[in-house]
Design an enzyme around this catalytic site. Structure first.
Site, short mmCIF file in Angstrom:
data_model
loop_
_atom_site.label_atom_id
_atom_site.label_comp_id
_atom_site.label_asym_id
_atom_site.label_seq_id
_atom_site.Cartn_x
_atom_site.Cartn_y
_atom_site.Cartn_z
N ASP A 44 23.87 85.20 63.95
CA ASP A 44 23.55 84.05 64.79
C ASP A 44 24.78 83.53 65.53
OD1 ASP A 44 20.84 84.02 64.20
OD2 ASP A 44 21.10 82.71 62.47
N ALA A 154 15.66 74.90 69.23
CA ALA A 154 16.25 76.15 68.76
C ALA A 154 17.30 75.90 67.68
CB ALA A 154 16.88 76.90 69.93
N LEU A 161 18.88 70.72 60.11
CA LEU A 161 18.06 70.83 58.91
C LEU A 161 18.88 70.55 57.66
CD1 LEU A 161 15.31 71.50 57.70
CD2 LEU A 161 15.96 73.92 57.73
N SER A 162 20.13 71.00 57.66
CA SER A 162 21.01 70.72 56.52
C SER A 162 21.27 69.23 56.35
CB SER A 162 22.35 71.46 56.69
OG SER A 162 22.16 72.85 56.73
#
Length: 257
Positions: A44, A154, A161-162
């Site tokens: 990523d 994206a 999210l963390s």
């Protein structure tokens, strides 16, 4: 897909370089400056580097990534066989980046794009104190925290999210405004805003409580103010196998324990 000029780029890791050697021998490739499509090998982080390279060159080429990194959320499965057929069937997904305008304490201005998120982080043990403005309206006069971030759909499954921010569907046209370890107001857990929202973050007492701003992987130290908004003129295009589409991945992340 055989008539489309394709470029191959690879992360400088051993698995990606070995895979690149195999594909270079099996297909015809051109230099990225001459390409109409890019195949990226890596993880990523390398995909973000590739997309930022396209932003810097003001080129919106579709990018098909194959995972030779760790998580590979933005990548397809690595398979060397049947590449032409996969590229012919790949589904395009539009990704609209953010643009961050960061003004430092000394008055310097830095304008940087961000595909995943823009984050503000305290630089010392002192908590950050931020004033949060949305569309020229002050919504939080003082947020005491370790930091705050603005994430695109994206990027909503990454740092956002963390930090316990919401997962945003790819086509939602929304942004996540997520605090990082908020202390006051203690019960504020962030907001979901339309993507056309203009967000301004003013650092309160930047001399005593210095804050840095990060656009994906590029950092600006000692900021006094950061303005963030979507940059609709600089769309990017990711390509995915139909069975591994990005929107499906984002949806299923909501059910991961």
């Amino acid at each position: 897909m055989s008539g489309i000029r394709r470029a191959l780029v690879a992360s400088p890791t051993n698995p990606a370089e070995v895979a690149a050697h195999e594909l270079l021998a099996a297909h015809d490739w051109v230099h990225p400056d001459e390409a109409e499509m890019i195949v990226a090998l890596g993880g990523d982080g390398f995909m973000l580097q590739t997309l930022h390279m396209l932003l810097e060159k003001h080129r919106n080429l579709p990018v098909f990534g194959m995972n030779l990194g760790t998580i590979g959320f933005l990548m397809n499965e690595w398979r060397p066989d049947g590449l032409d057929a996969r590229l012919s069937r790949a589904r395009p997904f539009r990704v609209t980046p953010l643009v961050m305008t960061a003004t430092t304490v000394e008055g310097d201005t830095h304008v940087l794009p961000a595909i995943n998120e823009v984050s503000l982080l305290r630089e010392t043990r002192q908590t950050a104190k931020l004033e949060v403005t949305v569309n020229d309206r002050i919504v939080l006069p003082e947020l005491v925290c370790d930091g705050i971030l603005v994430a695109t759909p994206a990027g909503s499954t990454a740092y956002n999210l963390s930090a316990h921010g919401p997962i945003l569907p790819l086509g939602s046209q929304m942004l996540a405004l997520t605090p990082i370890s908020p202390f006051r107001p203690r019960r504020w857990r962030g907001a979901i805003l339309p993507e056309k929202t203009r967000i301004s973050l003013q650092v309160l007492d930047p001399g005593k409580r210095p804050v840095s701003a990060v656009a994906d992987q590029r950092e600006v130290r000692d900021v006094a103010r950061v303005d963030i908004e979507i940059d609709p003129k600089r769309d990017l295009t990711l390509l995915f196998d139909p069975e591994h589409a990005l929107d499906d991945r984002i949806t299923m992340e909501q059910f991961v324990a």
